[in-house]
Scaffold this motif. Structure first.
Motif, PDB file in Angstrom:
ATOM      1  N   ALA A 202       7.648  -8.374 -21.314  1.00 15.57           N
ATOM      2  CA  ALA A 202       6.985  -9.384 -22.140  1.00 15.57           C
ATOM      3  C   ALA A 202       5.502  -9.544 -21.820  1.00 15.57           C
ATOM      4  CB  ALA A 202       7.688 -10.736 -21.970  1.00 15.57           C
ATOM      5  N   ASN A 203       4.979  -8.745 -20.900  1.00 16.97           N
ATOM      6  CA  ASN A 203       3.570  -8.873 -20.535  1.00 16.97           C
ATOM      7  C   ASN A 203       2.663  -8.634 -21.730  1.00 16.97           C
ATOM      8  OD1 ASN A 203       3.749  -9.609 -17.882  1.00 16.97           O
ATOM      9  ND2 ASN A 203       3.548  -7.551 -17.054  1.00 16.97           N
ATOM     10  N   ALA A 204       1.595  -9.400 -21.777  1.00 17.35           N
ATOM     11  CA  ALA A 204       0.626  -9.238 -22.866  1.00 17.35           C
ATOM     12  C   ALA A 204      -0.284  -8.046 -22.643  1.00 17.35           C
ATOM     13  CB  ALA A 204      -0.212 -10.509 -23.007  1.00 17.35           C
ATOM     14  N   LEU A 205      -0.398  -7.567 -21.388  1.00 12.30           N
ATOM     15  CA  LEU A 205      -1.284  -6.466 -21.046  1.00 12.30           C
ATOM     16  C   LEU A 205      -0.478  -5.315 -20.462  1.00 12.30           C
ATOM     17  CD1 LEU A 205      -4.108  -8.503 -19.258  1.00 12.30           C
ATOM     18  CD2 LEU A 205      -4.029  -7.816 -21.659  1.00 12.30           C
ATOM     19  N   GLY A 206      -1.012  -4.114 -20.599  1.00 12.84           N
ATOM     20  CA  GLY A 206      -0.409  -2.950 -19.977  1.00 12.84           C
ATOM     21  C   GLY A 206      -1.054  -2.651 -18.641  1.00 12.84           C
ATOM     22  N   LEU A 207      -0.296  -2.118 -17.713  1.00 14.34           N
ATOM     23  CA  LEU A 207      -0.802  -1.777 -16.386  1.00 14.34           C
ATOM     24  C   LEU A 207      -1.083  -0.287 -16.319  1.00 14.34           C
ATOM     25  CD1 LEU A 207      -1.396  -2.552 -13.436  1.00 14.34           C
ATOM     26  CD2 LEU A 207       1.011  -2.065 -12.924  1.00 14.34           C
ATOM     27  N   ASP A 208      -2.321   0.064 -16.046  1.00 17.29           N
ATOM     28  CA  ASP A 208      -2.698   1.463 -15.884  1.00 17.29           C
ATOM     29  C   ASP A 208      -2.691   1.878 -14.415  1.00 17.29           C
ATOM     30  OD1 ASP A 208      -3.067   1.565 -18.625  1.00 17.29           O
ATOM     31  OD2 ASP A 208      -5.205   1.122 -18.502  1.00 17.29           O
ATOM     32  N   GLU A 209      -3.113   0.958 -13.536  1.00 13.18           N
ATOM     33  CA  GLU A 209      -3.221   1.310 -12.124  1.00 13.18           C
ATOM     34  C   GLU A 209      -3.319   0.030 -11.301  1.00 13.18           C
ATOM     35  OE1 GLU A 209      -5.621   4.894 -10.172  1.00 13.18           O
ATOM     36  OE2 GLU A 209      -6.908   3.164 -10.536  1.00 13.18           O
ATOM     37  N   ALA A 210      -2.790   0.060 -10.068  1.00 11.44           N
ATOM     38  CA  ALA A 210      -2.845  -1.109  -9.191  1.00 11.44           C
ATOM     39  C   ALA A 210      -3.061  -0.671  -7.746  1.00 11.44           C
ATOM     40  CB  ALA A 210      -1.566  -1.939  -9.310  1.00 11.44           C
ATOM     41  N   TRP A 211      -3.980  -1.360  -7.067  1.00  5.96           N
ATOM     42  CA  TRP A 211      -4.248  -1.135  -5.650  1.00  5.96           C
ATOM     43  C   TRP A 211      -4.244  -2.488  -4.952  1.00  5.96           C
ATOM     44  CZ3 TRP A 211      -5.616   3.463  -2.905  1.00  5.96           C
ATOM     45  CH2 TRP A 211      -5.652   4.619  -3.693  1.00  5.96           C
ATOM     46  N   SER A 212      -3.756  -2.478  -3.703  1.00  5.56           N
ATOM     47  CA  SER A 212      -3.822  -3.688  -2.894  1.00  5.56           C
ATOM     48  C   SER A 212      -4.633  -3.405  -1.632  1.00  5.56           C
ATOM     49  CB  SER A 212      -2.420  -4.187  -2.531  1.00  5.56           C
ATOM     50  OG  SER A 212      -1.753  -3.266  -1.681  1.00  5.56           O
ATOM     51  N   TYR A 213      -5.225  -4.459  -1.078  1.00  2.33           N
ATOM     52  CA  TYR A 213      -6.133  -4.345   0.065  1.00  2.33           C
ATOM     53  C   TYR A 213      -5.845  -5.486   1.042  1.00  2.33           C
ATOM     54  CZ  TYR A 213      -8.722  -1.601  -3.405  1.00  2.33           C
ATOM     55  OH  TYR A 213      -9.080  -0.699  -4.367  1.00  2.33           O
ATOM     56  N   SER A 214      -6.078  -5.206   2.312  1.00  2.00           N
ATOM     57  CA  SER A 214      -5.994  -6.262   3.325  1.00  2.00           C
ATOM     58  C   SER A 214      -7.033  -5.998   4.399  1.00  2.00           C
ATOM     59  CB  SER A 214      -4.598  -6.329   3.948  1.00  2.00           C
ATOM     60  OG  SER A 214      -4.321  -5.149   4.681  1.00  2.00           O
ATOM     61  N   TYR A 215      -7.507  -7.077   4.985  1.00  2.00           N
ATOM     62  CA  TYR A 215      -8.489  -6.964   6.060  1.00  2.00           C
ATOM     63  C   TYR A 215      -8.001  -7.795   7.244  1.00  2.00           C
ATOM     64  CZ  TYR A 215     -12.619  -7.925   8.843  1.00  2.00           C
ATOM     65  OH  TYR A 215     -13.487  -8.063   9.889  1.00  2.00           O
ATOM     66  N   THR A 216      -7.847  -7.120   8.391  1.00  2.00           N
ATOM     67  CA  THR A 216      -7.426  -7.781   9.625  1.00  2.00           C
ATOM     68  C   THR A 216      -8.499  -7.541  10.672  1.00  2.00           C
ATOM     69  OG1 THR A 216      -5.108  -7.348   9.079  1.00  2.00           O
ATOM     70  CG2 THR A 216      -5.612  -7.983  11.356  1.00  2.00           C
TER      71      THR A 216
END
Length: 316
Positions: A202-216
């Motif tokens: 049901a999402n209104a947008l399509g997902l082309d790519e996803a990245w996640s980041y963290s800083y410790t």
């Protein structure tokens, strides 16, 4: 020679002033027949037509004038006027005391609803013979053509506003982790491409790519900040402006995220969005659910099973 007396000077001045006052106002040059071409984009300037007292002037149109759609301003200065039965002609006769230079504005409205919708003329009094026949040729523009041109102009204006917003946003790059996530190569955070995601249909947008980041930070065991970078596509006919974002962790706790950029994702186009959070609230128990929503609209985007990489900051 004796100088003129004061009385003679005064008399000459009075005679000169009377002569100037008696001069009639300028009137247009007249022809027996006049022709005017009208178009939707022509300037709205009413042309002048010579008219003489008690003499008829006939306007002949190539488009039908609507019944009851003839106006005169000021009223009462015509002895007679009549619209032809076919609506293609108009006859006007000024009153017998119609003065040279006097002006009456004639306005007609056409019956087909196309543009130009109306036409105006000035009847300018003339002491000699006025114009007997005025031919008016119109280049009508159908309403659907004008609507299409208006819609195209509005769409072009919206696109210009979106491009302007995007350029302004790109000039104001964010700092910290979100800036590194946007640059995707700063080398100061741990990053990973998200592959095992759940995207509700049901999402209104399509997902082309996803990245996640963290800083410790060095010496710490918990991340000081986390971020997600998404490449999204908008299949809709209207731009999609990001108004808010939140992460919901596995325990059901929800935290609101900062977001950048603020430029809308264009209609039938794609764009990148970066959201993130820093401080103690970044220490979430994931997998998490990411929620995005638009400003004053029902179109939302949800991404499930979002995780963040474990790692230390590189460098000193």
């Amino acid at each position: 020679m004796l100088p003129p007396s004061p009385g003679a000077v005064l008399l000459a001045a009075l005679l000169a002033g009377a002569a100037q006052a008696a001069e009639p106002p300028p009137v247009p040059r007249c022809a027996a027949t006049a022709r005017f071409d009208l178009s939707a984009g022509s300037p709205e300037v009413a042309p002048e037509v010579c008219a003489s007292a008690d003499e008829p002037t006939a306007f002949v149109f190539d488009s039908r004038v609507a019944v009851g759609a003839v106006e005169f301003q000021p009223v009462g200065r015509l002895a007679h006027w009549a619209l032809g039965e076919d609506g293609l002609s108009l006859y006007v006769i000024p009153r017998g005391d119609y003065l040279p230079g006097e002006r009456v504005k004639v306005t007609v409205r056409f019956a087909d609803g196309a543009a130009p919708a109306s036409a105006s003329f000035w009847l300018v009094g003339h002491a000699a013979k006025g114009t007997r026949r005025v031919e008016v040729f119109r280049q009508p523009r159908p309403p659907d053509v004008l609507k299409k041109e208006r819609d195209e102009a509005q769409a072009e204006a919206r696109q210009c506003q979106e491009d302007k917003a995007r350029l302004l946003a790109e000039r104001e790059e964010p700092g910290g982790l979100m800036g590194a996530a946007w640059l995707e190569g700063a080398g100061v955070v741990a990053s990973m491409k998200l592959s095992f995601l759940t995207v509700p249909p049901a999402n209104a947008l399509g997902l082309d790519e996803a990245w996640s980041y963290s800083y410790t930070p060095t010496g710490e065991t918990h991340p000081a900040s986390v971020a997600v970078r998404l490449r999204l596509s908008n299949p809709g006919t209207e731009p999609w402006p990001l108004a808010g974002a939140a992460l919901v962790d596995s325990a059901g706790e929800q935290v609101e995220l900062a977001r950048w950029p603020l430029a809308p994702i264009p209609a039938n186009g794609a764009g990148a969005v970066v959201v993130g959070i820093k401080g103690e609230r970044a220490q979430l128990g994931c997998p998490c659910t990411l929620k995005l929503w638009e400003a004053q609209g029902p179109r939302t985007f949800t991404l499930e099973n979002v995780t963040f990489p474990e790692g230390k900051a590189k460098g000193p």
